[in-house]
Design a protein around this motif. Sequence first.
Motif, PDB file in Angstrom:
ATOM      1  N   VAL A  27      34.514 -13.704  14.267  1.00 15.07           N
ATOM      2  CA  VAL A  27      33.061 -13.996  14.399  1.00 15.07           C
ATOM      3  C   VAL A  27      32.243 -12.779  14.185  1.00 15.07           C
ATOM      4  O   VAL A  27      31.318 -12.906  13.539  1.00 15.07           O
ATOM      5  CB  VAL A  27      32.732 -14.675  15.783  1.00 15.07           C
ATOM      6  N   ASN A  28      32.558 -11.858  14.981  1.00 13.18           N
ATOM      7  CA  ASN A  28      31.726 -10.530  14.741  1.00 13.18           C
ATOM      8  C   ASN A  28      32.539  -9.392  15.451  1.00 13.18           C
ATOM      9  O   ASN A  28      33.496  -9.554  16.090  1.00 13.18           O
ATOM     10  CB  ASN A  28      30.398 -10.687  15.854  1.00 13.18           C
ATOM     11  N   TYR A  47      23.296  -7.746  17.398  1.00 14.16           N
ATOM     12  CA  TYR A  47      22.575  -8.919  17.123  1.00 14.16           C
ATOM     13  C   TYR A  47      21.625  -8.475  16.253  1.00 14.16           C
ATOM     14  O   TYR A  47      20.807  -7.667  16.346  1.00 14.16           O
ATOM     15  CB  TYR A  47      22.263  -9.457  18.460  1.00 14.16           C
ATOM     16  N   PHE A  52      19.478 -17.891  15.649  1.00 16.03           N
ATOM     17  CA  PHE A  52      20.144 -18.059  16.758  1.00 16.03           C
ATOM     18  C   PHE A  52      21.518 -17.186  17.195  1.00 16.03           C
ATOM     19  O   PHE A  52      22.105 -16.780  16.010  1.00 16.03           O
ATOM     20  CB  PHE A  52      20.774 -19.636  16.948  1.00 16.03           C
ATOM     21  N   ASP A  53      21.842 -16.837  18.028  1.00 17.52           N
ATOM     22  CA  ASP A  53      22.773 -15.870  18.386  1.00 17.52           C
ATOM     23  C   ASP A  53      24.169 -16.392  18.464  1.00 17.52           C
ATOM     24  O   ASP A  53      24.565 -16.862  19.672  1.00 17.52           O
ATOM     25  CB  ASP A  53      22.431 -14.947  19.856  1.00 17.52           C
ATOM     26  N   TYR A  54      24.864 -16.779  17.321  1.00 18.68           N
ATOM     27  CA  TYR A  54      26.150 -17.304  17.511  1.00 18.68           C
ATOM     28  C   TYR A  54      27.261 -16.606  18.377  1.00 18.68           C
ATOM     29  O   TYR A  54      28.162 -17.265  18.612  1.00 18.68           O
ATOM     30  CB  TYR A  54      26.644 -17.956  16.375  1.00 18.68           C
ATOM     31  N   THR A  55      27.214 -15.549  17.968  1.00 21.91           N
ATOM     32  CA  THR A  55      28.155 -14.558  18.655  1.00 21.91           C
ATOM     33  C   THR A  55      28.250 -14.946  20.326  1.00 21.91           C
ATOM     34  O   THR A  55      29.180 -14.920  20.932  1.00 21.91           O
ATOM     35  CB  THR A  55      27.817 -13.231  18.278  1.00 21.91           C
ATOM     36  N   SER A  56      27.044 -14.793  20.948  1.00 25.39           N
ATOM     37  CA  SER A  56      26.933 -14.927  21.997  1.00 25.39           C
ATOM     38  C   SER A  56      27.434 -16.491  22.766  1.00 25.39           C
ATOM     39  O   SER A  56      28.292 -16.716  23.625  1.00 25.39           O
ATOM     40  CB  SER A  56      25.421 -14.978  22.892  1.00 25.39           C
ATOM     41  N   ALA A  57      27.115 -17.569  21.799  1.00 25.95           N
ATOM     42  CA  ALA A  57      27.727 -18.819  22.250  1.00 25.95           C
ATOM     43  C   ALA A  57      29.350 -18.839  21.944  1.00 25.95           C
ATOM     44  O   ALA A  57      30.057 -19.662  22.744  1.00 25.95           O
ATOM     45  CB  ALA A  57      27.159 -19.719  21.144  1.00 25.95           C
ATOM     46  N   GLU A  58      29.778 -18.380  20.880  1.00 25.26           N
ATOM     47  CA  GLU A  58      31.153 -18.356  20.756  1.00 25.26           C
ATOM     48  C   GLU A  58      31.945 -17.474  21.626  1.00 25.26           C
ATOM     49  O   GLU A  58      33.018 -17.699  22.205  1.00 25.26           O
ATOM     50  CB  GLU A  58      31.367 -17.585  19.232  1.00 25.26           C
ATOM     51  N   ASP A  61      32.002 -19.638  25.017  1.00 25.03           N
ATOM     52  CA  ASP A  61      33.337 -20.497  24.684  1.00 25.03           C
ATOM     53  C   ASP A  61      34.435 -19.972  24.818  1.00 25.03           C
ATOM     54  O   ASP A  61      35.304 -20.762  25.414  1.00 25.03           O
ATOM     55  CB  ASP A  61      33.082 -21.420  23.511  1.00 25.03           C
TER      56      ASP A  61
END
Length: 71
Positions: A27-28, A47, A52-58, A61
């Motif tokens: 992801v990052n 970032y 939207f910060d997809y890294t944080s969400a991933e 999870d």
Amino acid sequence: MKTEIRYRFETSQVANRFVHVLKDWPVNQVKTRLFNGGDSVKVTYEYDESGFDYTSAELDDLAEHHGGKEV
């Protein structure tokens, strides 16, 4: 912008598993560091602030999958 998130896990063994998964994470690019007796992980990444910060969400999870919680 540099972003830092901290997660706490049940044991240091689970925290180490989380760190190991992030070594080749698609992801990052993230940097990890164990702290607080080894049961917590600090994750740092860049970032780009373009939405939207997809890294944080991933990360959230993935940590939840390992029984961890953001602190």
